[in-house]
Design a protein around this motif. Structure first.
Motif, PDB file in Angstrom:
ATOM      1  N   ARG A 208       0.757  -1.173   0.101  1.00  0.00           N
ATOM      2  CA  ARG A 208       0.011  -0.075  -0.088  1.00  0.00           C
ATOM      3  C   ARG A 208       0.985   1.157   0.157  1.00  0.00           C
ATOM      4  O   ARG A 208       0.607   2.270  -0.665  1.00  0.00           O
ATOM      5  CB  ARG A 208      -0.709   0.002   1.201  1.00  0.00           C
ATOM      6  N   ARG A 209       1.849   1.325   0.986  1.00  0.00           N
ATOM      7  CA  ARG A 209       2.810   2.570   0.811  1.00  0.00           C
ATOM      8  C   ARG A 209       3.280   2.543  -0.342  1.00  0.00           C
ATOM      9  O   ARG A 209       3.886   3.905  -0.617  1.00  0.00           O
ATOM     10  CB  ARG A 209       3.744   2.415   2.253  1.00  0.00           C
ATOM     11  N   PHE A 210       3.896   1.648  -1.020  1.00  0.00           N
ATOM     12  CA  PHE A 210       4.596   1.684  -2.151  1.00  0.00           C
ATOM     13  C   PHE A 210       3.936   2.108  -3.370  1.00  0.00           C
ATOM     14  O   PHE A 210       4.083   3.122  -4.133  1.00  0.00           O
ATOM     15  CB  PHE A 210       5.300   0.273  -2.897  1.00  0.00           C
ATOM     16  N   PHE A 211       2.459   1.670  -3.205  1.00  0.00           N
ATOM     17  CA  PHE A 211       1.625   2.036  -4.564  1.00  0.00           C
ATOM     18  C   PHE A 211       1.382   3.770  -4.401  1.00  0.00           C
ATOM     19  O   PHE A 211       1.380   4.380  -5.202  1.00  0.00           O
ATOM     20  CB  PHE A 211       0.218   1.084  -4.703  1.00  0.00           C
ATOM     21  N   VAL A 212       0.845   3.855  -3.167  1.00  0.00           N
ATOM     22  CA  VAL A 212       0.494   5.407  -2.983  1.00  0.00           C
ATOM     23  C   VAL A 212       1.522   6.486  -2.889  1.00  0.00           C
ATOM     24  O   VAL A 212       1.251   7.331  -3.521  1.00  0.00           O
ATOM     25  CB  VAL A 212      -0.230   5.418  -1.430  1.00  0.00           C
ATOM     26  N   GLY A 213       2.500   5.909  -2.549  1.00  0.00           N
ATOM     27  CA  GLY A 213       3.784   6.764  -2.258  1.00  0.00           C
ATOM     28  C   GLY A 213       4.484   7.003  -3.681  1.00  0.00           C
ATOM     29  O   GLY A 213       4.788   8.109  -3.885  1.00  0.00           O
ATOM     30  N   ASN A 214       4.310   6.183  -4.604  1.00  0.00           N
ATOM     31  CA  ASN A 214       5.166   6.337  -5.719  1.00  0.00           C
ATOM     32  C   ASN A 214       3.908   6.484  -6.883  1.00  0.00           C
ATOM     33  O   ASN A 214       4.409   6.993  -7.997  1.00  0.00           O
ATOM     34  CB  ASN A 214       5.827   4.847  -6.207  1.00  0.00           C
ATOM     35  N   GLY A 215       2.798   6.188  -6.756  1.00  0.00           N
ATOM     36  CA  GLY A 215       1.548   6.246  -7.774  1.00  0.00           C
ATOM     37  C   GLY A 215       0.808   7.595  -7.396  1.00  0.00           C
ATOM     38  O   GLY A 215      -0.027   7.883  -8.322  1.00  0.00           O
ATOM     39  N   GLY A 216       0.861   8.007  -6.488  1.00  0.00           N
ATOM     40  CA  GLY A 216       0.148   9.111  -5.941  1.00  0.00           C
ATOM     41  C   GLY A 216      -1.124   8.970  -5.364  1.00  0.00           C
ATOM     42  O   GLY A 216      -1.453   7.724  -5.267  1.00  0.00           O
ATOM     43  N   PRO A 217      -1.815   9.971  -4.480  1.00  0.00           N
ATOM     44  CA  PRO A 217      -2.874   9.604  -3.695  1.00  0.00           C
ATOM     45  C   PRO A 217      -4.096   9.177  -4.319  1.00  0.00           C
ATOM     46  O   PRO A 217      -4.941   8.814  -3.619  1.00  0.00           O
ATOM     47  CB  PRO A 217      -3.179  10.988  -2.883  1.00  0.00           C
ATOM     48  N   ARG A 218      -4.305   9.590  -5.811  1.00  0.00           N
ATOM     49  CA  ARG A 218      -5.448   8.964  -6.349  1.00  0.00           C
ATOM     50  C   ARG A 218      -5.253   7.768  -7.206  1.00  0.00           C
ATOM     51  O   ARG A 218      -5.719   6.697  -6.991  1.00  0.00           O
ATOM     52  CB  ARG A 218      -6.087   9.964  -7.195  1.00  0.00           C
ATOM     53  N   ALA A 219      -4.461   7.985  -8.231  1.00  0.00           N
ATOM     54  CA  ALA A 219      -4.152   6.720  -9.196  1.00  0.00           C
ATOM     55  C   ALA A 219      -3.382   5.708  -8.528  1.00  0.00           C
ATOM     56  O   ALA A 219      -3.903   4.631  -8.720  1.00  0.00           O
ATOM     57  CB  ALA A 219      -3.240   7.274 -10.435  1.00  0.00           C
ATOM     58  N   GLY A 220      -2.479   5.948  -7.540  1.00  0.00           N
ATOM     59  CA  GLY A 220      -1.759   4.981  -6.805  1.00  0.00           C
ATOM     60  C   GLY A 220      -2.918   4.466  -5.794  1.00  0.00           C
ATOM     61  O   GLY A 220      -2.676   3.061  -5.512  1.00  0.00           O
ATOM     62  N   ALA A 221      -3.450   5.106  -5.115  1.00  0.00           N
ATOM     63  CA  ALA A 221      -4.624   4.536  -4.502  1.00  0.00           C
ATOM     64  C   ALA A 221      -5.598   3.618  -5.141  1.00  0.00           C
ATOM     65  O   ALA A 221      -5.978   2.351  -4.599  1.00  0.00           O
ATOM     66  CB  ALA A 221      -5.564   5.444  -3.667  1.00  0.00           C
ATOM     67  N   LEU A 222      -5.804   3.834  -6.372  1.00  0.00           N
ATOM     68  CA  LEU A 222      -6.706   2.854  -7.066  1.00  0.00           C
ATOM     69  C   LEU A 222      -5.731   1.630  -7.521  1.00  0.00           C
ATOM     70  O   LEU A 222      -6.576   0.416  -7.368  1.00  0.00           O
ATOM     71  CB  LEU A 222      -6.922   3.455  -8.533  1.00  0.00           C
ATOM     72  N   VAL A 223      -4.596   1.787  -7.822  1.00  0.00           N
ATOM     73  CA  VAL A 223      -3.848   0.542  -8.012  1.00  0.00           C
ATOM     74  C   VAL A 223      -3.808  -0.371  -6.707  1.00  0.00           C
ATOM     75  O   VAL A 223      -4.045  -1.689  -6.770  1.00  0.00           O
ATOM     76  CB  VAL A 223      -2.338   0.902  -8.497  1.00  0.00           C
ATOM     77  N   ALA A 224      -3.594   0.335  -5.456  1.00  0.00           N
ATOM     78  CA  ALA A 224      -3.634  -0.439  -4.299  1.00  0.00           C
ATOM     79  C   ALA A 224      -4.724  -0.991  -4.162  1.00  0.00           C
ATOM     80  O   ALA A 224      -5.087  -2.191  -3.378  1.00  0.00           O
ATOM     81  CB  ALA A 224      -3.399   0.797  -3.257  1.00  0.00           C
ATOM     82  N   ALA A 225      -6.190  -0.628  -4.369  1.00  0.00           N
ATOM     83  CA  ALA A 225      -7.280  -1.209  -4.148  1.00  0.00           C
ATOM     84  C   ALA A 225      -7.515  -2.549  -5.121  1.00  0.00           C
ATOM     85  O   ALA A 225      -8.045  -3.395  -4.760  1.00  0.00           O
ATOM     86  CB  ALA A 225      -8.467  -0.193  -4.340  1.00  0.00           C
ATOM     87  N   MET A 226      -7.011  -2.208  -6.047  1.00  0.00           N
ATOM     88  CA  MET A 226      -7.380  -3.196  -7.366  1.00  0.00           C
ATOM     89  C   MET A 226      -6.185  -4.263  -7.097  1.00  0.00           C
ATOM     90  O   MET A 226      -6.870  -5.446  -7.606  1.00  0.00           O
ATOM     91  CB  MET A 226      -7.270  -2.607  -8.673  1.00  0.00           C
ATOM     92  N   VAL A 227      -5.163  -3.940  -6.610  1.00  0.00           N
ATOM     93  CA  VAL A 227      -4.367  -5.132  -6.670  1.00  0.00           C
ATOM     94  C   VAL A 227      -4.245  -5.822  -5.468  1.00  0.00           C
ATOM     95  O   VAL A 227      -4.250  -7.014  -5.212  1.00  0.00           O
ATOM     96  CB  VAL A 227      -2.787  -4.736  -7.035  1.00  0.00           C
ATOM     97  N   SER A 228      -4.031  -5.077  -4.247  1.00  0.00           N
ATOM     98  CA  SER A 228      -3.972  -5.576  -3.113  1.00  0.00           C
ATOM     99  C   SER A 228      -5.204  -5.345  -1.990  1.00  0.00           C
ATOM    100  O   SER A 228      -5.081  -5.740  -0.871  1.00  0.00           O
ATOM    101  CB  SER A 228      -2.647  -5.039  -2.224  1.00  0.00           C
TER     102      SER A 228
END
Length: 803
Positions: A208-228
């Motif tokens: 989660r920290r990797f996705f949100v921290g490197n992908g941004g609070p919106r797009a990275g959070a979407l990746v975190a929700a869809m993957v993990s």
């Protein structure tokens, strides 16, 4: 029997529901199961197989009856404030302004003092918006100390609002702990050893920290929700956009995500291994690949949080792989039933979860209806090898559209029931969104997570490739949700209407090729769709005048409905910035349950958070024509938020004073009794808008947070204050509802809107005694829930939600 698992899963689920609904003890279930098993075994040679199967079904039903655990409610300590010692059952669940943690409690006591044993599962809520300290990381199995206030699970007792206390108890949670900030949380050194749950939770948090921290609070959070499966990482406004666009199912790891990952891994391994002649000639490559994919499926399910949809998908994928291993044919409905049986056996409370219901409704609808509907429309499910590429592409698109349409139809009744929304653009948007998520975002995000321990640079590069389509989906969902026709808010349908719609859809899918069944199923669907208009007609013909005092905790909200159907909401309950919004989560559900999708007027007694906090959300959801107020709004953040919401929605703001009648119809009216001109020096409470609403001589007096100074001004006005029902001022404060006011009003009933165990100690015992001496019957929202006052030809009737 062709599909025995379907019947067994249904019987087990029915047993669980009967137990949870009735609340009876487990002993009758054990006795019934023992008798049914004994009868089935004893009649093995004397009774036909169908009757023996019914006995086994009865035994499974009784086993479902005994599965839910009876939760013993422990006695609260004399002093509810203290330190809780226990072991974490979960890692942090992050919300916008708070964090939650499940703790298996061992003891509770005062700081530095004695502790008493407390064997209970406790849900701890830490308010992260207070102070600057960050919460320490917590993993399952960690020993924790938390200082806070212990209480029994509480909720709101209103029509149409889920019972939060019962929901927590179904999950085995018997107590809640409120912690002021992260400084009150201490993690003690944990014993060394292998802790798989802690390792998995830690891995998920690092992802989660990797996705949100490197992908941004919106797009990275979407990746975190869809993957993990970190749906909590997605901002609330983005979740709302996805829900309105019909894409909310993409934010949970489901059959789409896990199935496509498993299928992609299966095809990739088969493609690689068939090019190894030494291996391909000695064994069946498909069986070998199936054996390799099984543990990978399990690991991904656990890494995604093992939610209901992920477990359902994992069981179905595992059943497919096991069938490949054994060389057996696969029945999708039996596999789906097996998945449901596993989930309900592990988590009986899942039957009440919207996620569980939506997941199985979509999967069941696709299995049952896609094939018949494609055949009915002339869409081939399998193309011959010589089919042209362009024609094959169009046929695949048509199949995707049918799948998306069927999933949307079978989940629409449940979405309307749980979320009061129907997304019109969902089937078309999913044609674009599903391939993006299944074949781009999830594989690249998962691959980035797997490479993270080896190379941060390579993992970041892959994540950026996954972030690009996530940003597209963010913009697409935002653009579509802004369209007025993309989503419609609907009143809460009756449970019978939802079941009738689902039954009609199932019947239509099963008998699409038979004309009589098709006509009958369409008649069932038409009856279900006419249910809501008929209910609205019945409500319109009801000429009673009702006032409902909604249970919003420590705050105020009152719904007034005139005989013509004119609706007035006075105050919207409390809300905190970034925290729980009672207007959106409680009051809105009450209005939808009453069949209300638009309000005629809102009234704000005074701009304070416990009255005004929920109004911005209600302005957004119910588009009132006007707002009544007695004083300027932009005097504090709560009032400024209401003003901004009204300006955004072009709501007319009416400044009212004593003597005005803002609404009148026949013998019914709403009149303003206070404030008078020239009382600007009084504080906000004392200038509360005081309304008297009533019909044909039966009146209800709503006094807001009026206290001593305001009451004196009201009494000096010499206006007629008589009313049969009094809404007690300022939640029963000592300085409100004086003896002089009671003498002028002469109420027979009094309602106090107050939160249970509130920190202010309201209502004050002096106020209660004053009311009792005046011969007034007292109703309280913390004890009776929502209180409905009906004024009709037969007089006045008071009905509490809880008795």
């Amino acid at each position: 029997m062709r599909r025995p698992l379907l019947a067994l899963a249904g019987a087990f689920a029915a047993g669980v529901l009967l137990r949870l609904w009735s609340g009876w003890p487990a002993l009758p279930g054990w006795l019934g199961a023992a008798l049914a098993v004994s009868a089935a075994l004893a009649s093995r040679r004397r009774v036909a197989g169908e009757w023996r199967f019914l006995l086994w079904l009865l035994a499974v039903l009784m086993l479902g009856w005994v599965r839910p655990l009876a939760i013993a409610v422990p006695d609260l300590p004399v002093s509810p404030r203290g330190v809780l010692l226990g072991e974490a059952e979960s890692s942090w669940q992050q919300y916008r302004n708070s964090r939650q943690l499940l703790v298996r409690a061992r003891s509770f006591g005062s700081p530095g003092g004695s502790h008493r044993p407390l064997p209970a599962l406790v849900q701890a809520t830490v308010f992260t918006g207070r102070g600057n300290a960050s919460c320490p990381p917590v993993l399952p199995g960690d020993r924790v100390r938390l200082a806070g206030k212990l209480s029994l699970p509480r909720g709101w007792h209103d029509p149409g609002v889920p019972d939060r206390a019962r929901r927590l108890q179904r999950r085995g949670i018997s107590l809640t702990l409120s912690v002021s900030d992260c400084r009150q949380v201490l993690v003690e050194p944990s014993p060394a050893g292998l802790r798989p749950a802690a390792w998995l939770a830690g891995a998920r948090e690092r992802l989660r920290r990797f996705f949100v921290g490197n992908g941004g609070p919106r797009a990275g959070a979407l990746v975190a929700a869809m993957v993990s499966g970190h749906r909590q990482a997605v901002p609330a406004d983005l979740q709302q956009d996805f829900r309105r666009a019909g894409l909310a199912h993409l934010l949970a790891v489901s059959g789409l995500h896990l199935g496509m990952v498993a299928l992609g891994l299966y095809l990739l391994l088969v493609l690689l291994l068939v090019h190894l002649p030494a291996l391909a000639l000695r064994c069946d490559v498909r069986r070998l690949v199936a054996a390799l994919c099984l543990p990978a499926t399990l690991v991904y399910c656990l890494l995604a949080g093992a939610g209901f949809s992920a477990v359902r998908a994992a069981v179905m994928v595992a059943a497919f792989l096991v069938a490949v291993l054994l060389g057996r044919a696969r029945d999708p409905l039996n596999v789906l039933a097996l998945a449901g049986l596993v989930i309900v056996a592990l988590w009986p409370h899942s039957l009440y979860s919207p996620g569980f219901q939506l997941s199985f409704a979509a999967a069941g609808g696709i299995i049952l209806a896609v094939g018949p509907l494609c055949r009915h429309l002339g869409i081939p499910l399998q193309q011959p090898a010589n089919t042209a590429r362009v024609r094959r592409l169009w046929q695949r698109l048509a199949q995707y559209l049918v799948v998306s349409l069927v999933a949307g139809l079978f989940t629409a009744p449940l979405v309307a029931y749980h979320f009061n929304q129907v997304a019109m653009a969902g089937p078309l948007l999913n044609l674009v969104a599903v391939p993006l998520v299944g074949w781009w975002i999830v594989p690249l995000g998962l691959l980035a997570g797997l490479l993270l321990p080896l190379s941060t640079t390579l993992a970041s590069w892959l994540l950026q490739l996954a972030v690009v389509p996530a940003e597209w989906l963010d913009k697409l969902a935002g653009w579509v949700s802004a369209l007025s026709w993309s989503s419609y808010t609907v009143p809460t349908p009756a449970l019978g209407q939802v079941l009738l719609l689902l039954f009609g859809l199932l019947l239509l899918a099963a008998g699409l090729a038979r004309r009589r069944v098709r006509i009958f199923s369409l008649a069932v669907l038409a009856t279900a769709l006419l249910w809501s208009p008929l209910a609205r007609l019945v409500r319109h013909l009801d000429d009673s005048f009702t006032v409902m005092f909604i249970d919003v905790g420590q705050g105020d909200s009152t719904l007034v409905r005139f005989p013509s159907g004119y609706t007035l909401l006075v105050d919207g309950g409390p809300a905190t910035p970034g925290g729980f919004d009672t207007g959106r989560r409680v009051v809105a559900r009450v209005l939808w349950d009453r069949g209300i999708t638009r309000l005629d007027a809102l009234a704000l007694t005074h701009p304070q958070a416990d009255h005004a906090g929920g109004l911005p959300a209600l302005v957004e959801l119910f588009h009132p024509r006007e707002l009544w107020t007695s004083q300027p709004l932009a005097v504090n953040p709560a009032g400024a938020a209401v003003l901004a919401a009204c300006r955004e929605r072009a709501v007319t703001i009416r400044r009212l004073g004593a003597g005005l009648v803002p609404h009148r119809e026949d013998a019914c009216r709403a009149e303003v009794l206070w404030p008078e001109d020239g009382c600007e020096e009084l504080d906000l409470n004392e200038r509360s808008l005081v309304l008297r609403v009533g019909c044909a001589g039966h009146d209800v007096l709503l006094t807001g947070d009026l206290e001593a100074d305001g009451e004196r001004g009201l009494l000096k006005s010499r206006r007629d204050l008589r009313a049969e029902v009094l809404k007690v001022g300022h939640h029963g404060s000592r300085n409100a509802t004086s003896a002089e006011l009671l003498e002028r009003v002469r109420p027979r009933q009094a309602v106090i809107s107050v939160g249970r165990d509130n920190p202010h100690g309201l209502p004050n015992p002096v106020t209660g005694e004053r009311l009792r001496r005046a011969g007034v019957r007292i109703w309280r929202t913390d004890r009776h829930g929502a209180i409905t006052v009906t004024l009709g030809p037969g007089g006045l009737e008071v009905e509490p939600f809880t008795r």
